[in-house]
Structures are given as structure tokens and as C-alpha cells.
Scaffold this motif. Structure first.
Motif, PDB file in Angstrom:
ATOM      1  N   TYR A 270      93.366  84.909 138.170  1.00 13.65           N
ATOM      2  CA  TYR A 270      92.984  84.845 139.709  1.00 13.65           C
ATOM      3  C   TYR A 270      91.483  85.264 139.868  1.00 13.65           C
ATOM      4  CZ  TYR A 270      92.482  85.294 144.769  1.00 13.65           C
ATOM      5  OH  TYR A 270      92.254  85.059 146.047  1.00 13.65           O
ATOM      6  N   GLU A 271      90.724  84.588 140.279  1.00  9.92           N
ATOM      7  CA  GLU A 271      89.350  85.243 140.638  1.00  9.92           C
ATOM      8  C   GLU A 271      88.678  85.859 139.213  1.00  9.92           C
ATOM      9  OE1 GLU A 271      89.255  85.127 145.257  1.00  9.92           O
ATOM     10  OE2 GLU A 271      89.069  87.324 144.375  1.00  9.92           O
ATOM     11  N   ILE A 272      88.593  85.078 138.217  1.00 16.70           N
ATOM     12  CA  ILE A 272      87.833  85.414 137.015  1.00 16.70           C
ATOM     13  C   ILE A 272      86.826  84.468 136.537  1.00 16.70           C
ATOM     14  CG2 ILE A 272      89.553  87.048 136.186  1.00 16.70           C
ATOM     15  CD1 ILE A 272      90.659  84.725 133.891  1.00 16.70           C
ATOM     16  N   GLU A 361      74.056  71.893 158.532  1.00 17.72           N
ATOM     17  CA  GLU A 361      75.082  71.505 158.101  1.00 17.72           C
ATOM     18  C   GLU A 361      76.075  71.056 159.229  1.00 17.72           C
ATOM     19  OE1 GLU A 361      76.230  72.585 154.558  1.00 17.72           O
ATOM     20  OE2 GLU A 361      78.353  71.610 154.594  1.00 17.72           O
ATOM     21  N   SER A 371      91.905  68.080 154.366  1.00 13.31           N
ATOM     22  CA  SER A 371      90.977  69.303 154.531  1.00 13.31           C
ATOM     23  C   SER A 371      91.136  69.841 153.284  1.00 13.31           C
ATOM     24  CB  SER A 371      91.399  70.033 155.744  1.00 13.31           C
ATOM     25  OG  SER A 371      92.554  70.885 155.564  1.00 13.31           O
ATOM     26  N   PRO A 375      88.362  63.802 148.721  1.00  7.19           N
ATOM     27  CA  PRO A 375      88.449  62.640 148.377  1.00  7.19           C
ATOM     28  C   PRO A 375      89.688  62.353 147.627  1.00  7.19           C
ATOM     29  CG  PRO A 375      86.485  63.582 147.351  1.00  7.19           C
ATOM     30  CD  PRO A 375      86.951  64.572 148.412  1.00  7.19           C
ATOM     31  N   ARG A 393      76.744  74.389 161.390  1.00  5.16           N
ATOM     32  CA  ARG A 393      75.832  75.634 161.090  1.00  5.16           C
ATOM     33  C   ARG A 393      74.698  75.441 161.292  1.00  5.16           C
ATOM     34  NH1 ARG A 393      77.068  76.170 155.506  1.00  5.16           N
ATOM     35  NH2 ARG A 393      74.982  75.681 155.119  1.00  5.16           N
ATOM     36  N   VAL A 431      77.046  84.158 161.200  1.00  5.43           N
ATOM     37  CA  VAL A 431      77.355  84.018 159.680  1.00  5.43           C
ATOM     38  C   VAL A 431      76.713  85.453 159.185  1.00  5.43           C
ATOM     39  CG1 VAL A 431      76.736  82.844 157.624  1.00  5.43           C
ATOM     40  CG2 VAL A 431      77.207  81.392 159.810  1.00  5.43           C
ATOM     41  N   VAL A 432      77.588  85.925 158.482  1.00 12.96           N
ATOM     42  CA  VAL A 432      77.222  87.109 157.698  1.00 12.96           C
ATOM     43  C   VAL A 432      77.093  86.957 156.134  1.00 12.96           C
ATOM     44  CG1 VAL A 432      77.469  89.596 157.121  1.00 12.96           C
ATOM     45  CG2 VAL A 432      77.656  88.612 159.387  1.00 12.96           C
TER      46      VAL A 432
ATOM     47  N   SER B  13      94.196  79.419 142.107  1.00 13.90           N
ATOM     48  CA  SER B  13      92.592  79.285 142.109  1.00 13.90           C
ATOM     49  C   SER B  13      91.994  80.412 143.370  1.00 13.90           C
ATOM     50  CB  SER B  13      92.022  78.057 143.042  1.00 13.90           C
ATOM     51  OG  SER B  13      92.955  77.475 143.949  1.00 13.90           O
ATOM     52  N   GLY B  14      90.800  80.618 143.268  1.00 17.43           N
ATOM     53  CA  GLY B  14      89.903  81.513 144.048  1.00 17.43           C
ATOM     54  C   GLY B  14      88.817  81.473 144.356  1.00 17.43           C
ATOM     55  N   ASP B  15      87.771  82.313 144.817  1.00 16.74           N
ATOM     56  CA  ASP B  15      86.325  82.023 144.919  1.00 16.74           C
ATOM     57  C   ASP B  15      85.516  83.472 144.562  1.00 16.74           C
ATOM     58  OD1 ASP B  15      87.485  83.565 147.070  1.00 16.74           O
ATOM     59  OD2 ASP B  15      85.765  83.345 148.182  1.00 16.74           O
ATOM     60  N   LYS B  16      84.425  83.226 144.418  1.00 16.54           N
ATOM     61  CA  LYS B  16      83.247  84.094 144.321  1.00 16.54           C
ATOM     62  C   LYS B  16      82.177  83.462 144.907  1.00 16.54           C
ATOM     63  CE  LYS B  16      84.378  88.313 142.276  1.00 16.54           C
ATOM     64  NZ  LYS B  16      85.877  88.241 142.774  1.00 16.54           N
ATOM     65  N   THR B  19      81.386  79.525 144.345  1.00 14.95           N
ATOM     66  CA  THR B  19      81.890  79.275 142.869  1.00 14.95           C
ATOM     67  C   THR B  19      83.318  79.638 142.911  1.00 14.95           C
ATOM     68  OG1 THR B  19      80.175  80.062 141.689  1.00 14.95           O
ATOM     69  CG2 THR B  19      81.939  79.906 140.585  1.00 14.95           C
ATOM     70  N   ASN B  21      87.278  79.231 140.925  1.00 18.59           N
ATOM     71  CA  ASN B  21      87.835  79.155 139.427  1.00 18.59           C
ATOM     72  C   ASN B  21      89.502  78.638 139.822  1.00 18.59           C
ATOM     73  OD1 ASN B  21      89.272  81.970 139.998  1.00 18.59           O
ATOM     74  ND2 ASN B  21      89.674  81.459 138.088  1.00 18.59           N
ATOM     75  N   ILE B  51      83.590  66.880 145.765  1.00 20.64           N
ATOM     76  CA  ILE B  51      84.112  68.107 146.216  1.00 20.64           C
ATOM     77  C   ILE B  51      83.098  69.454 145.464  1.00 20.64           C
ATOM     78  CG2 ILE B  51      85.857  69.996 146.194  1.00 20.64           C
ATOM     79  CD1 ILE B  51      88.014  67.528 146.364  1.00 20.64           C
ATOM     80  N   ASN B  68      90.979  78.578 131.858  1.00 16.06           N
ATOM     81  CA  ASN B  68      90.068  78.900 133.053  1.00 16.06           C
ATOM     82  C   ASN B  68      88.978  78.038 133.411  1.00 16.06           C
ATOM     83  OD1 ASN B  68      89.825  80.566 135.272  1.00 16.06           O
ATOM     84  ND2 ASN B  68      87.922  81.743 134.330  1.00 16.06           N
ATOM     85  N   VAL B  70      85.853  77.341 135.587  1.00 12.65           N
ATOM     86  CA  VAL B  70      84.807  77.844 136.789  1.00 12.65           C
ATOM     87  C   VAL B  70      84.035  76.619 137.317  1.00 12.65           C
ATOM     88  CG1 VAL B  70      82.978  79.286 137.163  1.00 12.65           C
ATOM     89  CG2 VAL B  70      84.738  80.102 135.476  1.00 12.65           C
ATOM     90  N   GLY B  76      81.336  74.356 149.656  1.00 17.86           N
ATOM     91  CA  GLY B  76      80.474  74.011 150.702  1.00 17.86           C
ATOM     92  C   GLY B  76      79.712  75.195 151.391  1.00 17.86           C
ATOM     93  N   THR B  80      81.315  82.914 154.382  1.00 21.82           N
ATOM     94  CA  THR B  80      81.409  82.910 155.761  1.00 21.82           C
ATOM     95  C   THR B  80      80.287  81.720 155.789  1.00 21.82           C
ATOM     96  OG1 THR B  80      79.449  84.290 155.565  1.00 21.82           O
ATOM     97  CG2 THR B  80      81.640  85.232 156.201  1.00 21.82           C
ATOM     98  N   LEU B  81      79.623  81.084 154.918  1.00 28.09           N
ATOM     99  CA  LEU B  81      78.851  79.834 155.364  1.00 28.09           C
ATOM    100  C   LEU B  81      79.649  78.556 155.351  1.00 28.09           C
ATOM    101  CD1 LEU B  81      75.945  80.337 152.813  1.00 28.09           C
ATOM    102  CD2 LEU B  81      75.733  80.464 155.423  1.00 28.09           C
ATOM    103  N   SER B  82      80.737  78.421 154.577  1.00 29.17           N
ATOM    104  CA  SER B  82      81.593  77.467 154.498  1.00 29.17           C
ATOM    105  C   SER B  82      81.921  76.753 155.826  1.00 29.17           C
ATOM    106  CB  SER B  82      82.324  77.340 153.499  1.00 29.17           C
ATOM    107  OG  SER B  82      83.221  76.322 153.298  1.00 29.17           O
ATOM    108  N   ASP B  86      89.445  75.169 153.852  1.00 28.36           N
ATOM    109  CA  ASP B  86      89.764  75.714 152.683  1.00 28.36           C
ATOM    110  C   ASP B  86      88.498  76.555 152.125  1.00 28.36           C
ATOM    111  OD1 ASP B  86      91.036  76.972 150.576  1.00 28.36           O
ATOM    112  OD2 ASP B  86      91.299  75.267 149.432  1.00 28.36           O
ATOM    113  N   LYS B  90      91.415  78.066 148.028  1.00 30.96           N
ATOM    114  CA  LYS B  90      92.744  78.402 147.732  1.00 30.96           C
ATOM    115  C   LYS B  90      93.613  77.233 147.144  1.00 30.96           C
ATOM    116  CE  LYS B  90      92.572  82.762 149.024  1.00 30.96           C
ATOM    117  NZ  LYS B  90      92.714  83.995 148.218  1.00 30.96           N
TER     118      LYS B  90
END
Lengths: 453, 110
Positions: A270-272, A361, A371, A375, A393, A431-432, B13-16, B19, B21, B51, B68, B70, B76, B80-82, B86, B90
Motif C-alpha cells: 500500500y502506497e509504496i 477544470e 466514477s 472508460p 476548479r 484548495v490547499v 491501491s493508494g495515492d501520493k 501518482t 500505486n 484515466i 507494484n 506506479v 486528475g 485536494t486538486l482532484s 475517487d 482507492k
């Protein structure tokens, strides 16, 4: 030296299951309770709270929790480690000491880790030539300096180890890596040196397994989620750590959830990024060295881990104001739910265009259809209902605000069988954005302070 | 025979930032060589056309029976910008498990 210590995860994020840390303390033996409260956006929210009230700026949920468990942790000798101090670890610590006085518990030692908050010294650092360039775009921080809301260095286990060695029962930090919270008690108890890279990597990986709470013990688990027992009473993960760096991941007897090779593996990935280079302030851990073995019911042994020397840098996480968004939804029912929602989207976009409004956007999704998978989503055969979710945005507040006024009129001026507008007009939200950078470790010094009741 | 990746693997899956992964884990050790051979970075990139806008990197973790991936510019704008429901990617793991591939029937009977 102890032969084994039990480190329990109490919280995977701020807002996680409230009873989890209480259960960890009460439902079986543990030596340490570790709790992560800080996400990237959390720091900017806490800075705003402290600006309004100098006594705030930390994870406020931590205080009622400590009110509930402080007598038990002190009686059992459990030590608590958290990064819930946010941008005001001193105020958080004082609130905990007030609880100690209220409960009449003498001798509570709170170790406070300070120095991660570089907002007050940001201009001095920039003047010294630290450009804090964005790790992905390479842009220097000065381009957004006037919009910065928070800036923190991620400390590792080091200062927590120092606080534990000074006898702290409770350690409260600001921005610390999630993994450092778990690694620190192993270093303190087993006397691991800061250049014992293999053991530091082992403790770091144990921290990675614990840092998202029940995600290692059956929560959000994809292999056979429907068979995971009693998630309602899910037990959060516990690491039984040994002096040689071996760890057994488990949970309290009688709790729900599951600890298996599969649940631990899902959390490991997870998140690597590059699994051979999992970089923390403490070491660089190699996930390709991890060995897992199921050694009993809900018991997974984690061993064989290797690591490499840490880098010369701390990661910095800054946040800055970056415009506004507004997002709204409308629900369309059968018949032709999707076609109606799509028509409503088209009408709304035409009206915005006629008003001369364009946005940096604009994005529409159809909940119940696409969602999640965009696609890749198969067309629904006959959806009973579809939710149009549309958002914009932009850096212009007024344009984003105006969008919010165009959604509700669709109820009487668009396709039929529409509902779900109880929330009112979508309001612009600030937005931060997040600004990751690197700073040489020599540029900041962690400080440890002990406060006593 | 044609199967879905879901039949062979589980995933998270998750985010940074922008990006994402996806950790893809073989349900049985026998499936791992197959996914190493078949589920290339390029194939994943094509799967996520529309996507994921950036590049895709793949890392192998044979010790965990996992790959893995990446995915850059995948969310998007991310965080906080997206504007996506989702925003943290996730559900991208499940989206990858939709992928279909041809496998030797014997492999599934093992």
C-alpha cells in the motif's frame, strides 16, 4: 533487555474507529500504543486553528481518548506515542497533563518533540539558500511563498527514542513519519544503534504494516472480503517485536478481522514506490527482502529484512492555498436514468458557456456508472438511478461560486425524475495543495522537552 | 481459457499526490510467473488509457508474489486538486483486476 515488546496500532488516520485504541489497551497485553493522526492536508487545517486560538492546533480527539485511557495506561505501564501534537505539541501535552491532574495521577511524564514546524523559520531557510524545490516539478518554493499555510519537516524515530530514554510515559510529536512511531520503541528498548540499518529497516517495515490500522488486519481487504470474520469488532494490528528485528504481526484474541499472509501483504504494497528504496529519515528499507510466514492463527512472522543507510535529507511537506473547487450532485431515476443525467450535464455545460464561464477544470462523473473506473466501466443495462456529480476548479472565487448557482435550477429546467438536492448549493471550498521538498538534515534540529504532572 | 485478473490476483491501491500505486498480489505462488510475463507496465498503461495520463513503472516483489505498479498523472491532479469522486485512487486496484487474459487451463486446476 526485554525479549519481546508488543506495539499496538490505535489509529490509522485522524477520524479512524474511536474505540480501537481503547480496545488495544483493555483487551490484552501491550507495551506501547502508537497513533498516527496526521495526513498531508491536516497540518494546514491545524495551522488555521492555532491562528484563531493559540491553545489549539493539535488533534483534539486525542484528549477525550486520553481522558478515557490515561488511568489504565499508567496502571499497566503502557507507553503512548502519537504525532497528534500537530502544529502545537506543547498545548496538546499541557492538555494531557491537565487530565493527569484531574484524575489525580502523579508522575505522568510527557515527552514533547519539537522543531519540525519550519513555518516560523521559512524565510530564514530560504535566505540561507535552501530553495525547497518541489520534488516532482523542480520549482523553487519562493514561487508560492506568499500562499504557504504550513511547512513541516518529517522527523523519524530519533527524537522519540530520546524522549522514551528520558522516561516519557507519553510522547507527543508534531510531523513525524508514521513508521518512526513504531520503530522508536524498538530502538529504545533493544538499544538498536542509529546505523544498524537492517534492524532499523525491520522496525520501519513493522511501522508500515501498523500505520494504517485495520488495513493490515482484515479491513479494506480484497482477496475474500466476504469471509473476513466480524469486521464490526475488528482488532487492530499488534507487532510483537524481538531484539533481532523479527516481528510477529497479530491482534488481540477474540477480536474480529484477520491477520494472514494475504492481509499483511496487501498492507505492505500500500502506497509504496520503488520497493527496494523505501526512504524514511531513519533508513532506506528494502521490501524485496521481506519474508512472511504464517506461524499460528492470526499470527504472521516478518523476518529477513535488510536496509541501507539513510539519506542526508529530511522530507519537507508544505501546504499552500491553490484556488477553489465546488462539487455538486443530482440524482436521476429510472427510466433512462443515465441518459437523463448525461443530458443534465450537457445542459449545465451549455449554460456555463453561454454565461462566458470557463474553468481551469470541469469534470463530470456518473455515480452508479463510471466514477470509479472511468472508460473501463461497462454501460449499465437498466440502472435504477444514476447520480450526476459535477465539479469545477479555478483560482477565481466568483467563477466557482457562480457555478454553484447553476446546479439547482436543473431540477425545474432539465430532465425529469430528479432529486437529491437537499444539501443546497455547492459552496466554493479552498484548495490547499501540497508541496513536497527536501531539506538537508543539518538545517533543522529536533528538540525534546519533558513535561511532568 | 479467458479469465479475469480478479481470478488470479488480489490488489490494493493508494495515492501520493497525482501518482497512484497498485500492488498486485498472486493468489497462489504458481500464478506469479504468469503475471510477471503477462502484466507488463505497457499493458497496464494501455488498460488505463483515458484515466492515467503519465507513465507507468513496474517493480517486482517475488518474495511477496507481488508486482507494484506506479501510475503517474493518474488522479486528475491528486489530493485536494482532484475533482474525482475517487481522488485517492482507492478503486484503481479493482479496475486493474477487470483486465482479461488467456491462461493455460492446467494452471487453474493446480
Amino acid at each position: 533487555m526485554k525479549e519481546m515488546i508488543r506495539i499496538a496500532s490505535g489509529q490509522g488516520f485522524w477520524g479512524d474507529l474511536q474505540r480501537a485504541p481503547v480496545d488495544q489497551v483493555r483487551n490484552g497485553p501491550i507495551d506501547y500504543l502508537v497513533m498516527d493522526y496526521l495526513a498531508e492536508v491536516t497540518m494546514s487545517i491545524l495551522q488555521k486553528q492555532r491562528k484563531k486560538d493559540p491553545a489549539l492546533g493539535y488533534a483534539r480527539d486525542f484528549i477525550p481518548l486520553m481522558d478515557e485511557i490515561l488511568p489504565t495506561v499508567m496502571a499497566k505501564g503502557i507507553r503512548v506515542i502519537t504525532n497528534g501534537g500537530g502544529v502545537n505539541p506543547i498545548a496538546c501535552s499541557e492538555a494531557v497533563l491537565a487530565l493527569a491532574r484531574k484524575h489525580g495521577i502523579p508522575g505522568v511524564r510527557v515527552g514533547v518533540v519539537l522543531g519540525d514546524d519550519i513555518l516560523p523559520s521559512l524565510d530564514a531557510l530560504l535566505a540561507q539558500g535552501h530553495e525547497l524545490r518541489h520534488m516532482e516539478t523542480g520549482e523553487p518554493l519562493r514561487s508560492i511563498r506568499d500562499r504557504v499555510q504550513s511547512a513541516n519537516v518529517y522527523f523519524g524515530a530519533g527524537p522519540i527514542v530520546e524522549a522514551l530514554r528520558q522516561g516519557a510515559n507519553i510522547v507527543i510529536t508534531g510531523r513525524t513519519t508514521d513508521t518512526g512511531l513504531t520503530l522508536a520503541p524498538m530502538m529504545a528498548e533493544f538499544g538498536w544503534q542509529p546505523d544498524d540499518w537492517n534492524r532499523l529497516a525491520a522496525g520501519t517495515i513493522a511501522g508500515h504494516i501498523l500505520e494504517c490500522g485495520a488495513q493490515a488486519s482484515g479491513g479494506n481487504f480484497s482477496a475474500d472480503w466476504e469471509h473476513v470474520p466480524d469486521l464490526a469488532r475488528v482488532g487492530f494490528p499488534i507487532a510483537e517485536a524481538h531484539p533481532n528485528g523479527e516481528v510477529v504481526i497479530t491482534k488481540h484474541l477474540g477480536t474480529g478481522g484477520r491477520v494472514s499472509r494475504q492481509t499483511v501483504t496487501e498492507q505492505l504494497v500500500y502506497e509504496i514506490g520503488d520497493p527496494r528504496q523505501y526512504i524514511t529519515p531513519d533508513c532506506v528499507a528494502d521490501f524485496s527482502s521481506i519474508h512472511l510466514e504464517e506461524v499460528g492463527p492470526d499470527r504472521v512472522r516478518v523476518f529477513g529484512i535488510t536496509g541501507a543507510p539513510s539519506t542526508e535529507f529530511y522530507k519537507v511537506s508544505a501546504s499552500f492555498s491553490d484556488g477553489y473547487t465546488a462539487i455538486g450532485t443530482l440524482t436521476y431515476s429510472w427510466p433512462d436514468a443515465l441518459a437523463k443525467a448525461q443530458k443534465a450535464d450537457e445542459i449545465l455545460r451549455t449554460r456555463l458557456k453561454d454565461l462566458g464561464l470557463t474553468y481551469e477544470e470541469i469534470h463530470s462523473e456518473f455515480l452508479g456508472f463510471n466514477s470509479s473506473h472511468g472508460p473501463l466501466s461497462p454501460l449499465p443495462v437498466e440502472a435504477n438511478e444514476i447520480v450526476l456529480r459535477i465539479g469545477v476548479r479555478d483560482h477565481r472565487f466568483d467563477a466557482v461560486e457562480r457555478f454553484g448557482r447553476e446546479l439547482a435550477p436543473l431540477i425545474l429546467t432539465g430532465p425529469p425524475s430528479v432529486t437529491g438536492f437537499a444539501g443546497g448549493r455547492p459552496k466554493p471550498a479552498e484548495v490547499v495543495s501540497y508541496w513536497p521538498a527536501l531539506l538537508p538534515k543539518t538545517a533543522v534540529q529536533p528538540r525534546v522537552q519533558i513535561l511532568e504532572s | 481459457m479467458r479469465v479475469r485478473l480478479l481470478d488470479l490476483c488480489h490488489a490494493r491501491s493508494g495515492d501520493k499526490g497525482d501518482t497512484a500505486n497498485i500492488g498486485l498480489i498472486a493468489r497462489k505462488p504458481e500464478y506469479f510467473p504468469l503475471i510477471v510475463r503477462e502484466i507488463t507496465a505497457e499493458r497496464v498503461r494501455n488498460h488505463f488509457a483515458g484515466i492515467v495520463r503519465g507513465s507507468v513503472e513496474r517493480y517486482e516483489l517475488p518474495n511477496l508474489g507481488a508486482l507494484n505498479f506506479v501510475l503517474h498523472e493518474a488522479l486528475g491532479g491528486g489530493g485536494t486538486l482532484s475533482l474525482r469522486n475517487d481522488a485517492q485512487g482507492k478503486t484503481l486496484a479493482a479496475a486493474l483486476l477487470r483486465m482479461e487474459l488467456d491462461v493455460d487451463k492446467d494452471l487453474l486446476l493446480k
